[in-house]
Design a protein around this motif. Sequence first.
Motif, PDB file in Angstrom:
ATOM      1  N   GLY A  10       0.795  -1.229   0.000  1.00 13.28           N
ATOM      2  CA  GLY A  10       0.000   0.000   0.000  1.00 13.28           C
ATOM      3  C   GLY A  10       0.826   1.277   0.000  1.00 13.28           C
ATOM      4  O   GLY A  10       0.287   2.368   0.090  1.00 13.28           O
ATOM      5  N   MET A  11       2.166   1.102  -0.068  1.00 11.86           N
ATOM      6  CA  MET A  11       3.040   2.282  -0.142  1.00 11.86           C
ATOM      7  C   MET A  11       3.781   2.216  -1.475  1.00 11.86           C
ATOM      8  O   MET A  11       4.614   1.338  -1.681  1.00 11.86           O
ATOM      9  CB  MET A  11       4.013   2.292   1.032  1.00 11.86           C
ATOM     10  CG  MET A  11       3.289   2.216   2.363  1.00 11.86           C
ATOM     11  SD  MET A  11       4.090   3.144   3.647  1.00 11.86           S
ATOM     12  CE  MET A  11       2.880   2.981   4.969  1.00 11.86           C
ATOM     13  N   ASN A  12       3.448   3.122  -2.345  1.00 12.08           N
ATOM     14  CA  ASN A  12       3.892   2.992  -3.736  1.00 12.08           C
ATOM     15  C   ASN A  12       5.116   3.821  -4.057  1.00 12.08           C
ATOM     16  O   ASN A  12       5.267   4.940  -3.580  1.00 12.08           O
ATOM     17  CB  ASN A  12       2.771   3.449  -4.675  1.00 12.08           C
ATOM     18  CG  ASN A  12       1.528   2.615  -4.496  1.00 12.08           C
ATOM     19  OD1 ASN A  12       1.617   1.387  -4.424  1.00 12.08           O
ATOM     20  ND2 ASN A  12       0.388   3.251  -4.387  1.00 12.08           N
ATOM     21  N   ASP A  13       5.965   3.257  -4.900  1.00 12.13           N
ATOM     22  CA  ASP A  13       6.990   4.064  -5.539  1.00 12.13           C
ATOM     23  C   ASP A  13       6.316   4.810  -6.688  1.00 12.13           C
ATOM     24  O   ASP A  13       5.477   4.242  -7.383  1.00 12.13           O
ATOM     25  CB  ASP A  13       8.096   3.164  -6.099  1.00 12.13           C
ATOM     26  CG  ASP A  13       8.753   2.342  -4.995  1.00 12.13           C
ATOM     27  OD1 ASP A  13       9.188   2.941  -3.997  1.00 12.13           O
ATOM     28  OD2 ASP A  13       8.815   1.104  -5.132  1.00 12.13           O
ATOM     29  N   ILE A  14       6.668   6.040  -6.867  1.00 14.75           N
ATOM     30  CA  ILE A  14       6.164   6.775  -8.028  1.00 14.75           C
ATOM     31  C   ILE A  14       7.340   6.868  -8.989  1.00 14.75           C
ATOM     32  O   ILE A  14       8.310   7.581  -8.742  1.00 14.75           O
ATOM     33  CB  ILE A  14       5.630   8.151  -7.605  1.00 14.75           C
ATOM     34  CG1 ILE A  14       4.477   7.937  -6.611  1.00 14.75           C
ATOM     35  CG2 ILE A  14       5.143   8.935  -8.813  1.00 14.75           C
ATOM     36  CD1 ILE A  14       4.265   9.075  -5.668  1.00 14.75           C
ATOM     37  N   LEU A  15       7.258   6.096 -10.043  1.00 15.13           N
ATOM     38  CA  LEU A  15       8.413   5.869 -10.917  1.00 15.13           C
ATOM     39  C   LEU A  15       8.584   7.006 -11.929  1.00 15.13           C
ATOM     40  O   LEU A  15       7.653   7.778 -12.160  1.00 15.13           O
ATOM     41  CB  LEU A  15       8.250   4.518 -11.618  1.00 15.13           C
ATOM     42  CG  LEU A  15       8.199   3.327 -10.644  1.00 15.13           C
ATOM     43  CD1 LEU A  15       7.907   2.022 -11.376  1.00 15.13           C
ATOM     44  CD2 LEU A  15       9.501   3.220  -9.847  1.00 15.13           C
ATOM     45  N   PRO A  16       9.777   7.104 -12.524  1.00 12.04           N
ATOM     46  CA  PRO A  16      10.045   8.207 -13.450  1.00 12.04           C
ATOM     47  C   PRO A  16       9.012   8.335 -14.574  1.00 12.04           C
ATOM     48  O   PRO A  16       8.751   9.438 -15.038  1.00 12.04           O
ATOM     49  CB  PRO A  16      11.417   7.845 -14.034  1.00 12.04           C
ATOM     50  CG  PRO A  16      12.066   7.029 -12.981  1.00 12.04           C
ATOM     51  CD  PRO A  16      10.968   6.262 -12.294  1.00 12.04           C
ATOM     52  N   ALA A  17       8.401   7.224 -14.975  1.00 12.00           N
ATOM     53  CA  ALA A  17       7.399   7.323 -16.046  1.00 12.00           C
ATOM     54  C   ALA A  17       6.170   8.090 -15.571  1.00 12.00           C
ATOM     55  O   ALA A  17       5.411   8.632 -16.376  1.00 12.00           O
ATOM     56  CB  ALA A  17       6.992   5.925 -16.511  1.00 12.00           C
ATOM     57  N   GLN A  18       5.949   8.124 -14.252  1.00 18.48           N
ATOM     58  CA  GLN A  18       4.739   8.775 -13.731  1.00 18.48           C
ATOM     59  C   GLN A  18       4.977  10.157 -13.156  1.00 18.48           C
ATOM     60  O   GLN A  18       4.046  10.954 -13.053  1.00 18.48           O
ATOM     61  CB  GLN A  18       4.136   7.923 -12.623  1.00 18.48           C
ATOM     62  CG  GLN A  18       3.463   6.671 -13.116  1.00 18.48           C
ATOM     63  CD  GLN A  18       2.932   5.891 -11.932  1.00 18.48           C
ATOM     64  OE1 GLN A  18       3.679   5.603 -11.007  1.00 18.48           O
ATOM     65  NE2 GLN A  18       1.651   5.583 -11.959  1.00 18.48           N
ATOM     66  N   THR A  21       3.495  13.342 -14.719  1.00 16.82           N
ATOM     67  CA  THR A  21       2.067  13.566 -14.507  1.00 16.82           C
ATOM     68  C   THR A  21       1.827  14.177 -13.127  1.00 16.82           C
ATOM     69  O   THR A  21       1.015  15.094 -12.973  1.00 16.82           O
ATOM     70  CB  THR A  21       1.295  12.232 -14.617  1.00 16.82           C
ATOM     71  OG1 THR A  21       1.697  11.586 -15.817  1.00 16.82           O
ATOM     72  CG2 THR A  21      -0.192  12.459 -14.617  1.00 16.82           C
ATOM     73  N   TRP A  22       2.538  13.666 -12.135  1.00 19.49           N
ATOM     74  CA  TRP A  22       2.409  14.220 -10.782  1.00 19.49           C
ATOM     75  C   TRP A  22       2.816  15.682 -10.759  1.00 19.49           C
ATOM     76  O   TRP A  22       2.148  16.536 -10.169  1.00 19.49           O
ATOM     77  CB  TRP A  22       3.283  13.421  -9.794  1.00 19.49           C
ATOM     78  CG  TRP A  22       2.643  12.140  -9.392  1.00 19.49           C
ATOM     79  CD1 TRP A  22       2.430  11.056 -10.196  1.00 19.49           C
ATOM     80  CD2 TRP A  22       2.095  11.817  -8.121  1.00 19.49           C
ATOM     81  NE1 TRP A  22       1.795  10.075  -9.486  1.00 19.49           N
ATOM     82  CE2 TRP A  22       1.586  10.506  -8.205  1.00 19.49           C
ATOM     83  CE3 TRP A  22       2.009  12.505  -6.919  1.00 19.49           C
ATOM     84  CZ2 TRP A  22       0.983   9.878  -7.127  1.00 19.49           C
ATOM     85  CZ3 TRP A  22       1.410  11.877  -5.838  1.00 19.49           C
ATOM     86  CH2 TRP A  22       0.902  10.574  -5.951  1.00 19.49           C
ATOM     87  N   ARG A  23       3.942  15.983 -11.391  1.00 22.57           N
ATOM     88  CA  ARG A  23       4.413  17.371 -11.381  1.00 22.57           C
ATOM     89  C   ARG A  23       3.456  18.280 -12.127  1.00 22.57           C
ATOM     90  O   ARG A  23       3.227  19.426 -11.731  1.00 22.57           O
ATOM     91  CB  ARG A  23       5.824  17.454 -11.985  1.00 22.57           C
ATOM     92  CG  ARG A  23       6.870  16.913 -11.025  1.00 22.57           C
ATOM     93  CD  ARG A  23       8.230  16.875 -11.641  1.00 22.57           C
ATOM     94  NE  ARG A  23       8.727  18.181 -12.029  1.00 22.57           N
ATOM     95  CZ  ARG A  23       9.959  18.393 -12.465  1.00 22.57           C
ATOM     96  NH1 ARG A  23      10.805  17.389 -12.557  1.00 22.57           N
ATOM     97  NH2 ARG A  23      10.350  19.595 -12.804  1.00 22.57           N
ATOM     98  N   TYR A  24       2.896  17.764 -13.201  1.00 26.04           N
ATOM     99  CA  TYR A  24       1.915  18.527 -13.978  1.00 26.04           C
ATOM    100  C   TYR A  24       0.707  18.878 -13.105  1.00 26.04           C
ATOM    101  O   TYR A  24       0.273  20.035 -13.047  1.00 26.04           O
ATOM    102  CB  TYR A  24       1.505  17.702 -15.195  1.00 26.04           C
ATOM    103  CG  TYR A  24       0.217  18.113 -15.849  1.00 26.04           C
ATOM    104  CD1 TYR A  24       0.103  19.334 -16.530  1.00 26.04           C
ATOM    105  CD2 TYR A  24      -0.896  17.279 -15.805  1.00 26.04           C
ATOM    106  CE1 TYR A  24      -1.091  19.695 -17.134  1.00 26.04           C
ATOM    107  CE2 TYR A  24      -2.082  17.628 -16.404  1.00 26.04           C
ATOM    108  CZ  TYR A  24      -2.184  18.840 -17.069  1.00 26.04           C
ATOM    109  OH  TYR A  24      -3.361  19.193 -17.661  1.00 26.04           O
ATOM    110  N   LEU A  25       0.214  17.886 -12.386  1.00 26.48           N
ATOM    111  CA  LEU A  25      -0.921  18.107 -11.485  1.00 26.48           C
ATOM    112  C   LEU A  25      -0.577  19.130 -10.406  1.00 26.48           C
ATOM    113  O   LEU A  25      -1.320  20.080 -10.161  1.00 26.48           O
ATOM    114  CB  LEU A  25      -1.238  16.787 -10.792  1.00 26.48           C
ATOM    115  CG  LEU A  25      -2.563  16.140 -11.067  1.00 26.48           C
ATOM    116  CD1 LEU A  25      -2.638  14.779 -10.403  1.00 26.48           C
ATOM    117  CD2 LEU A  25      -3.679  17.025 -10.556  1.00 26.48           C
TER     118      LEU A  25
END
Length: 436
Positions: A10-18, A21-25
Amino acid sequence: MSKTLQAIRGMNDILPAQTPTWRYLERTFADLLDGYGYHEIRLPMLEFTELFARGIGEGTDVVDKEMYTFLDRNEESLTLRPEGTAGCVRAVLEHGLTGGGQVQKLWYTGPMFRYEKPQKGRYRQFHQIGVEVFNLPGPDIDAELIVLTARLWRALGVQDAVALQLNSLGSSEARAAYRDALVAYLEARFDQLDEDSQRRLTSNPLRILDSKNAQTQALLADAPTLADYLDPESRAHFEGLKARLDAAGIAYEINPKLVRGLDYYGRTVFEWVTDKLGAQGTVCAGGRYDGLVSQFGGKPTPGVGFAMGVERLVLLLETLGQVPESLGKAPQVYVCTFGEAAELAALTLSEQLRESLSGLRLWLNSGAGSFKSQFKKADKSGARYALILGDDELAAQVVGLKPLREEGDQQRVAWADLPAVLVNCLEDVKQTQANH
Ligand code: ATP
Ligand code: MG
């Protein structure tokens, strides 16, 4: 062989491919909030357990079942924050930010922690972007919060996939009177309630309205409704909010069963929900909490805020195909070098270009390699141009400039002319002041 280490469930890595999108948000949100006059606050992830027990309330799911709580080396009970509001209230009080009726419009973002059953859209470490406003008692600010979230949905291109639900929880006296009526109604039907709801009947009866159990929901159809118990002030506040949303052209649905899971809410509560993500459909939730500051020992201070789930918004963007295409930024220039002397010169030249051209994304080849392999890497990087520097170019103090995205021959450009030439062929690059 030792066991392979894994992340906690339940604790996720947020990988370079994603991450783009996070930064955009996050960027879209931060820019939008800037425009409305809200200021960022950064808060610790760990707080004394008591903060959440008092703020969110014993008897809530979050406090009773979902907190990551432990004793530190000093035997103090600490908790990884499950949400942002309690810590934000603590901080504004501690630093006197709301003293003398000062208005504060604040936002924050970061990870939150809840021991929940992990599934799509529900994790144990998840991220929220939240807003909290203090010392504004009127419905105008409730409306502003909703209006600005609506603008965010439009900026993200998800406006057609989310709907606004609204309710008023009234004053604490109104809720107490309603709670008694609801408990009386449900006690008479105790055996027909699901187990969770039976437990909540004593701990947190209003939360039963939120039950996902079909039989319980059917029972609730004829239950007394909160709307009948609203005090005149709360009723007027709610009417004021609705009038403003109508004026702003924002559609909403009144949901008399919307209660929210945290104890501190009163009067306005709202949720933005989507049917595109399955069961975890609430992407943003908030409301008014005029009693919370005084509960923490401060002077009575109106408060209102919301938090959105970043993971759910990312999922929504992906589901709707609304992740903008060019988020991962390709370089404009990829520098290939051949031979050690050229490599040394290219290092200096690259730094000079970065210095004199703002906005330049220049990748210098790492790890040497043949002409073919460097060209392959240059092409794969997505760069518009390759800069080529070998012994010949070095001797003549020039580079080869080769377009990679269109037909065209390699040009020889003198080092001194490179900034001007690059500014000419790259739209988003500017010569810095120092070079004028
Ligand atoms: P839910 O009913 O989905 O459990 P909640 O009422 O517990 O939500 P809040 O505490 O109001 O949620 O949090 C605000 C928002 O944060 C939610 O609407 C959701 O988008 C997001 N959120 C809450 N818990 C999680 C989680 N465990 N994983 C991912 N996102 C979450
Ligand atoms: Mg929850």
